[in-house]
Design an enzyme around this catalytic site. Structure first.
Site, short mmCIF file in Angstrom:
data_model
loop_
_atom_site.label_atom_id
_atom_site.label_comp_id
_atom_site.label_asym_id
_atom_site.label_seq_id
_atom_site.Cartn_x
_atom_site.Cartn_y
_atom_site.Cartn_z
N ILE A 15 0.85 -1.20 0.00
CA ILE A 15 0.00 0.00 0.00
C ILE A 15 0.88 1.25 0.00
O ILE A 15 0.62 2.22 -0.70
CB ILE A 15 -0.93 0.01 1.23
CG1 ILE A 15 -1.88 -1.19 1.19
CG2 ILE A 15 -1.74 1.31 1.28
CD1 ILE A 15 -2.71 -1.36 2.44
N GLY A 16 1.92 1.22 0.81
CA GLY A 16 2.80 2.38 0.91
C GLY A 16 4.15 1.97 1.47
O GLY A 16 4.29 0.95 2.14
N GLY A 18 7.91 3.74 3.17
CA GLY A 18 8.63 4.92 3.64
C GLY A 18 9.89 4.52 4.35
O GLY A 18 10.30 3.36 4.37
N MET A 20 10.49 4.44 7.49
CA MET A 20 10.30 3.69 8.73
C MET A 20 9.86 2.25 8.48
O MET A 20 10.02 1.39 9.35
CB MET A 20 9.27 4.39 9.61
CG MET A 20 9.77 5.69 10.19
SD MET A 20 8.56 6.49 11.26
CE MET A 20 8.51 5.33 12.63
N VAL A 23 3.76 -0.55 4.48
CA VAL A 23 2.37 -0.91 4.80
C VAL A 23 1.88 -1.85 3.69
O VAL A 23 1.92 -1.51 2.52
CB VAL A 23 1.45 0.32 4.89
CG1 VAL A 23 0.03 -0.12 5.25
CG2 VAL A 23 1.98 1.30 5.93
N LYS A 38 1.11 -2.70 9.01
CA LYS A 38 2.10 -1.62 9.04
C LYS A 38 3.34 -2.11 9.78
O LYS A 38 3.26 -2.50 10.94
CB LYS A 38 1.49 -0.41 9.74
CG LYS A 38 2.40 0.82 9.80
CD LYS A 38 1.65 1.97 10.45
CE LYS A 38 2.47 3.24 10.49
NZ LYS A 38 1.74 4.36 11.12
N ASP A 132 -1.25 15.68 15.14
CA ASP A 132 -0.70 15.66 13.78
C ASP A 132 -1.81 15.49 12.75
O ASP A 132 -1.69 14.74 11.79
CB ASP A 132 0.33 14.54 13.64
CG ASP A 132 1.16 14.67 12.35
OD1 ASP A 132 1.25 15.80 11.81
OD2 ASP A 132 1.69 13.66 11.88
#
Length: 419
Positions: A15-16, A18, A20, A23, A38, A132
């Site tokens: 899905i994504g 990054g 870190m 996902v 995640k 946030d």
């Protein structure tokens, strides 16, 4: 990552991704449902602050059960990383909607804001401040339900975990007191909601600048321009949220939600009136009071009949026809909540059916492969048994019938030779 399965979760897609972690879209092989998984690379997890943020997000979300907050199912470690399992969402982020300037009515945008305020009001009632909030952390499901994501920098109202003077979050949507490193409370989230609403209605950030320093300066010292395309009452809500002094903002997310709901009701009333009174001057000359009452009764009877039929179709699991009947109600009364609920429920059931059919098709495909392998290996009885299990699920499956028929024929031939 080359692995295709994490514990009981079979990876379907990314899905994504990054710095870190990643996902994934996964299938829970036990419960037969899609989930979002995640991950956090344990190299980063060796950093106590990052690891604590990751685990804190999971723990906070696990204790927040609300329609407008993404649901967490599990928190575990696997090989060289740890992961959170959350509900899988289909739709698009508010950031994508804003970036693409997707055409939405004022009423639709107000409804998104109402659901954000509702979810945040619930979080606040549990002592959690998000800190946030931004369009990238707001997800709009295909059915219109808003989900608030990423509580990674959230703070419990009673916690001293974050040192005073520390700035966490995304600069463009932060409240002035948050930028100054002062204590934040529920009203800081309200400022962020105001910034999100400003961007929703104008497609521009309220404090746009070319540098971080300039953005921070504008947030602390400048008031953005009014939004020309938005009505006065919408601007009024947004700019009350964006007040520099927290005392001048809405004092709770619940208060903000109430203000938005009142505005939605007013907008719907205007919409309803404009529709109801089209050609009113002409009809009033033709119809007398009795005729109007008669028409209203006929309209009510039609609506009641469609609602009754839609409910019956829903009970009979005839979901598509139930939706059609409910849509007929909305053609007659575009604010009918009962019809909207029927449509929402039927669409949810349809989605579940579609997912079940996908899983069923996948299972049948795997079993057919297994039956063919058993046949090729000469295990005819085992191949027959597998075909039987397929036909119990899908009685009309042609491939299973053919394999079973061939196996039975070969078994009979074998028995005849023995005799």
């Amino acid at each position: 990552m080359k692995i295709r399965k994490i514990n009981k979760y079979e990876i379907v897609d990314v899905i994504g991704q990054g710095s870190m972690g990643v996902v994934y879209k996964c299938i829970d092989t036990v419960l037969n449902r899609y989930v979002a998984l995640k991950t956090l690379n344990l190299q980063l997890a060796s950093n106590p602050e990052i690891r604590e943020r990751f685990y804190r997000e999971a723990k906070i979300l696990a204790n927040l059960t609300h329609t407008n907050i993404v649901q967490v199912y599990e928190l575990k470690e696997f090989e060289n990383f740890c992961y959170i399992v959350m509900e899988y969402l289909e739709g698009e982020s508010l950031k994508s909607i804003i970036t693409n300037k997707k055409p939405l009515s004022h009423l639709s945008k107000l409804e998104i804001a109402r659901q954000i305020a509702s979810g945040i009001a619930y979080a606040h009632s549990k002592g959690v401040i998000h800190r946030d909030l931004k369009p990238a952390n707001i997800f709009i499901r295909e059915d219109g339900v808003v989900k608030i994501l990423d509580f990674g920098v959230a703070k419990l109202a009673t916690s001293d975990m974050t040192a005073k003077g520390t700035i966490l979050g995304t600069i463009s949507y932060m409240a002035p007191e948050q930028l100054r490193g002062l204590d934040v409370d529920e009203r800081s989230d309200i400022f962020s909601i105001g910034a999100i609403m400003y961007e929703m209605f104008s497609y521009n950030k309220p404090f746009h600048a070319t540098s971080v320093t300039e953005v921070m300066s504008k947030i602390v010292n400048k008031t953005p321009d009014y939004i020309p395309r938005a009505p006065k009452d919408i601007n009024g809500i947004i700019f009350k949220c964006l007040a520099k002094n927290p005392l001048e903002r809405y004092q709770s997310a619940e208060e903000l939600r109430t203000a938005i709901e009142e505005l939605i009701a007013k907008q719907k009333q205007k919409k309803q009136k404009s529709k109801s009174f089209i050609d009113h001057s002409i009809t009033s000359q033709i119809l007398n009071v009795k005729e109007q009452i008669k028409k209203l009764k006929e309209l009510k009877n039609k609506i009641d009949a469609h609602i009754k039929k839609a409910k019956q179709l829903l009970k009979e699991d005839n979901l598509k026809e139930a939706i059609k009947e409910a849509e007929k109600v909305l053609e007659l009364d575009n604010a009918n909540q009962e019809a909207e609920k029927i449509i929402e429920k039927a669409k949810r059931f349809l989605q579940l059916k579609q997912e079940q059919e996908k899983l069923k098709g996948k299972w049948i495909k795997e079993k057919l492969i297994e039956a063919n392998e058993q046949y090729d290996s000469g295990n005819l009885i085992k191949a027959c048994e597998i075909c039987e299990s397929i036909l119990k699920v899908d009685p009309s499956n042609h491939d299973a019938k053919v394999i079973k028929s061939i196996c039975i024929k070969k078994i009979k031939e074998f028995l005849e030779r023995i005799e």
